[in-house]
Design a protein around this motif. Structure first.
Motif, PDB file in Angstrom:
ATOM      1  N   SER A  52     -21.439 -10.301   8.539  1.00  0.00           N
ATOM      2  CA  SER A  52     -22.013  -9.555   9.654  1.00  0.00           C
ATOM      3  C   SER A  52     -23.495  -9.307   9.389  1.00  0.00           C
ATOM      4  O   SER A  52     -23.968  -9.440   8.255  1.00  0.00           O
ATOM      5  CB  SER A  52     -21.291  -8.212   9.821  1.00  0.00           C
ATOM      6  N   ALA A  53     -24.204  -8.910  10.424  1.00  0.00           N
ATOM      7  CA  ALA A  53     -25.618  -8.568  10.258  1.00  0.00           C
ATOM      8  C   ALA A  53     -25.758  -7.413   9.271  1.00  0.00           C
ATOM      9  O   ALA A  53     -26.732  -7.364   8.509  1.00  0.00           O
ATOM     10  CB  ALA A  53     -26.234  -8.199  11.603  1.00  0.00           C
ATOM     11  N   LEU A  63     -31.737  -6.826  -2.641  1.00  0.00           N
ATOM     12  CA  LEU A  63     -32.615  -7.786  -3.308  1.00  0.00           C
ATOM     13  C   LEU A  63     -34.087  -7.389  -3.223  1.00  0.00           C
ATOM     14  O   LEU A  63     -34.856  -7.633  -4.152  1.00  0.00           O
ATOM     15  CB  LEU A  63     -32.426  -9.189  -2.715  1.00  0.00           C
ATOM     16  N   GLN A  64     -34.473  -6.758  -2.125  1.00  0.00           N
ATOM     17  CA  GLN A  64     -35.882  -6.399  -1.938  1.00  0.00           C
ATOM     18  C   GLN A  64     -36.199  -4.971  -2.374  1.00  0.00           C
ATOM     19  O   GLN A  64     -37.369  -4.589  -2.401  1.00  0.00           O
ATOM     20  CB  GLN A  64     -36.300  -6.613  -0.483  1.00  0.00           C
ATOM     21  N   GLY A  65     -35.172  -4.192  -2.675  1.00  0.00           N
ATOM     22  CA  GLY A  65     -35.399  -2.827  -3.120  1.00  0.00           C
ATOM     23  C   GLY A  65     -35.944  -1.907  -2.028  1.00  0.00           C
ATOM     24  O   GLY A  65     -36.568  -0.897  -2.302  1.00  0.00           O
ATOM     25  N   ARG A  66     -35.703  -2.287  -0.794  1.00  0.00           N
ATOM     26  CA  ARG A  66     -36.105  -1.452   0.342  1.00  0.00           C
ATOM     27  C   ARG A  66     -35.115  -1.692   1.465  1.00  0.00           C
ATOM     28  O   ARG A  66     -34.477  -2.743   1.540  1.00  0.00           O
ATOM     29  CB  ARG A  66     -37.524  -1.794   0.810  1.00  0.00           C
ATOM     30  N   ARG A  67     -34.996  -0.700   2.334  1.00  0.00           N
ATOM     31  CA  ARG A  67     -34.022  -0.796   3.413  1.00  0.00           C
ATOM     32  C   ARG A  67     -34.494  -1.777   4.481  1.00  0.00           C
ATOM     33  O   ARG A  67     -35.618  -1.705   4.969  1.00  0.00           O
ATOM     34  CB  ARG A  67     -33.796   0.570   4.057  1.00  0.00           C
ATOM     35  N   VAL A  68     -33.611  -2.713   4.831  1.00  0.00           N
ATOM     36  CA  VAL A  68     -33.861  -3.651   5.919  1.00  0.00           C
ATOM     37  C   VAL A  68     -32.864  -3.312   7.022  1.00  0.00           C
ATOM     38  O   VAL A  68     -31.661  -3.243   6.782  1.00  0.00           O
ATOM     39  CB  VAL A  68     -33.672  -5.111   5.443  1.00  0.00           C
ATOM     40  N   ALA A  69     -33.374  -3.079   8.221  1.00  0.00           N
ATOM     41  CA  ALA A  69     -32.533  -2.656   9.345  1.00  0.00           C
ATOM     42  C   ALA A  69     -31.687  -3.815   9.871  1.00  0.00           C
ATOM     43  O   ALA A  69     -32.158  -4.954   9.967  1.00  0.00           O
ATOM     44  CB  ALA A  69     -33.401  -2.099  10.462  1.00  0.00           C
ATOM     45  N   ALA A  70     -30.448  -3.499  10.220  1.00  0.00           N
ATOM     46  CA  ALA A  70     -29.551  -4.511  10.784  1.00  0.00           C
ATOM     47  C   ALA A  70     -30.127  -5.074  12.085  1.00  0.00           C
ATOM     48  O   ALA A  70     -29.939  -6.259  12.381  1.00  0.00           O
ATOM     49  CB  ALA A  70     -28.167  -3.921  11.018  1.00  0.00           C
ATOM     50  N   ASN A  71     -30.848  -4.247  12.868  1.00  0.00           N
ATOM     51  CA  ASN A  71     -31.443  -4.747  14.118  1.00  0.00           C
ATOM     52  C   ASN A  71     -32.412  -5.884  13.853  1.00  0.00           C
ATOM     53  O   ASN A  71     -32.478  -6.843  14.619  1.00  0.00           O
ATOM     54  CB  ASN A  71     -32.151  -3.615  14.877  1.00  0.00           C
ATOM     55  N   SER A  72     -33.194  -5.780  12.788  1.00  0.00           N
ATOM     56  CA  SER A  72     -34.123  -6.852  12.423  1.00  0.00           C
ATOM     57  C   SER A  72     -33.353  -8.114  12.048  1.00  0.00           C
ATOM     58  O   SER A  72     -33.747  -9.224  12.406  1.00  0.00           O
ATOM     59  CB  SER A  72     -35.004  -6.435  11.250  1.00  0.00           C
ATOM     60  N   VAL A  73     -32.275  -7.931  11.330  1.00  0.00           N
ATOM     61  CA  VAL A  73     -31.445  -9.057  10.908  1.00  0.00           C
ATOM     62  C   VAL A  73     -30.802  -9.715  12.133  1.00  0.00           C
ATOM     63  O   VAL A  73     -30.758 -10.941  12.234  1.00  0.00           O
ATOM     64  CB  VAL A  73     -30.392  -8.611   9.874  1.00  0.00           C
ATOM     65  N   LEU A  77     -30.995 -13.565  13.125  1.00  0.00           N
ATOM     66  CA  LEU A  77     -29.767 -14.358  13.269  1.00  0.00           C
ATOM     67  C   LEU A  77     -29.700 -15.028  14.643  1.00  0.00           C
ATOM     68  O   LEU A  77     -29.282 -16.189  14.757  1.00  0.00           O
ATOM     69  CB  LEU A  77     -28.531 -13.484  13.031  1.00  0.00           C
ATOM     70  N   ASP A  78     -30.108 -14.306  15.697  1.00  0.00           N
ATOM     71  CA  ASP A  78     -30.141 -14.910  17.031  1.00  0.00           C
ATOM     72  C   ASP A  78     -31.079 -16.112  17.057  1.00  0.00           C
ATOM     73  O   ASP A  78     -30.773 -17.146  17.655  1.00  0.00           O
ATOM     74  CB  ASP A  78     -30.573 -13.887  18.092  1.00  0.00           C
ATOM     75  N   LEU A  79     -32.214 -15.983  16.406  1.00  0.00           N
ATOM     76  CA  LEU A  79     -33.160 -17.090  16.295  1.00  0.00           C
ATOM     77  C   LEU A  79     -32.534 -18.247  15.523  1.00  0.00           C
ATOM     78  O   LEU A  79     -32.647 -19.419  15.917  1.00  0.00           O
ATOM     79  CB  LEU A  79     -34.443 -16.615  15.611  1.00  0.00           C
ATOM     80  N   PHE A  80     -31.826 -17.939  14.424  1.00  0.00           N
ATOM     81  CA  PHE A  80     -31.164 -18.966  13.626  1.00  0.00           C
ATOM     82  C   PHE A  80     -30.099 -19.704  14.443  1.00  0.00           C
ATOM     83  O   PHE A  80     -29.983 -20.926  14.358  1.00  0.00           O
ATOM     84  CB  PHE A  80     -30.518 -18.366  12.377  1.00  0.00           C
ATOM     85  N   VAL A  81     -29.319 -18.965  15.214  1.00  0.00           N
ATOM     86  CA  VAL A  81     -28.283 -19.599  16.043  1.00  0.00           C
ATOM     87  C   VAL A  81     -28.953 -20.522  17.068  1.00  0.00           C
ATOM     88  O   VAL A  81     -28.537 -21.664  17.256  1.00  0.00           O
ATOM     89  CB  VAL A  81     -27.386 -18.543  16.730  1.00  0.00           C
ATOM     90  N   GLY A  82     -30.015 -20.047  17.697  1.00  0.00           N
ATOM     91  CA  GLY A  82     -30.732 -20.859  18.680  1.00  0.00           C
ATOM     92  C   GLY A  82     -31.380 -22.086  18.077  1.00  0.00           C
ATOM     93  O   GLY A  82     -31.556 -23.109  18.747  1.00  0.00           O
ATOM     94  N   SER A  83     -31.725 -22.022  16.802  1.00  0.00           N
ATOM     95  CA  SER A  83     -32.361 -23.148  16.099  1.00  0.00           C
ATOM     96  C   SER A  83     -31.358 -23.998  15.333  1.00  0.00           C
ATOM     97  O   SER A  83     -31.750 -24.899  14.599  1.00  0.00           O
ATOM     98  CB  SER A  83     -33.417 -22.615  15.124  1.00  0.00           C
TER      99      SER A  83
END
Length: 158
Positions: A52-53, A63-73, A77-83
């Motif tokens: 999941s996202a 891995l980056q030691g900082r919070r990454v928001a699921a919305n950004s992911v 992912l939408d871009l990855f699916v489209g590509s």
């Protein structure tokens, strides 16, 4: 194996080869391969089951030691699916890395209800039949995704 099935034993990428193919595919579509997109793709490709996202955001955050928001992911992912870099497993609201981003086929997912393992097949004859049925109904299909739930061979013998 029937002639209409398309397996990717010779075209499948893994590790650095997959990363290189993903980057090349993204850049061919006119998009940039940013550090964040690479981090999300690496995290996605590291899972052996659909992720999941939120799973991916957690892994990238660790891995980056900082919070990454699921919305950004989700946006990435939408871009990855489209590509064609990732496939979405609709029934699980999860994603898998496409190990052959340079091939464009409709998806057939075999999803084990016991362990969650997901196998991706390409069968152009079957997917073509789905497209034809949609067209006969007056519908313009984009990318059919067929999901089959059941039990994988490993769980079947267990």
């Amino acid at each position: 194996m029937a002639d209409h099935e398309h397996h990717h034993d010779h075209h499948a990428h893994g590790g650095e080869s997959l990363m290189t193919a993903a980057q090349a595919t993204m850049e061919r579509s006119g998009e940039q391969w940013t550090a964040m997109r690479q981090a999300v793709f690496e995290a996605l490709a590291s899972f052996d089951k659909p992720a999941s996202a939120y799973d991916i955001a957690d892994k990238v955050s660790q891995l980056q030691g900082r919070r990454v928001a699921a919305n950004s992911v989700y946006r990435i992912l939408d871009l990855f699916v489209g590509s064609n870099l990732a496939r979405r497993v609709e029934s699980a609201n999860a994603y898998v890395a496409n190990d052959h981003p340079d091939c464009l086929h409709d998806c057939i997912f075999l999803i084990c209800d016991s362990c969650g393992q997901t196998t991706h097949l390409d069968d152009d004859l079957l997917a073509g039949g789905v497209r034809d049925a949609a067209k006969q109904a007056g519908f313009s299909p984009q990318r059919p995704v067929i999901e089959v739930h059941g039990t994988c061979p490993d769980c079947k013998v267990a």
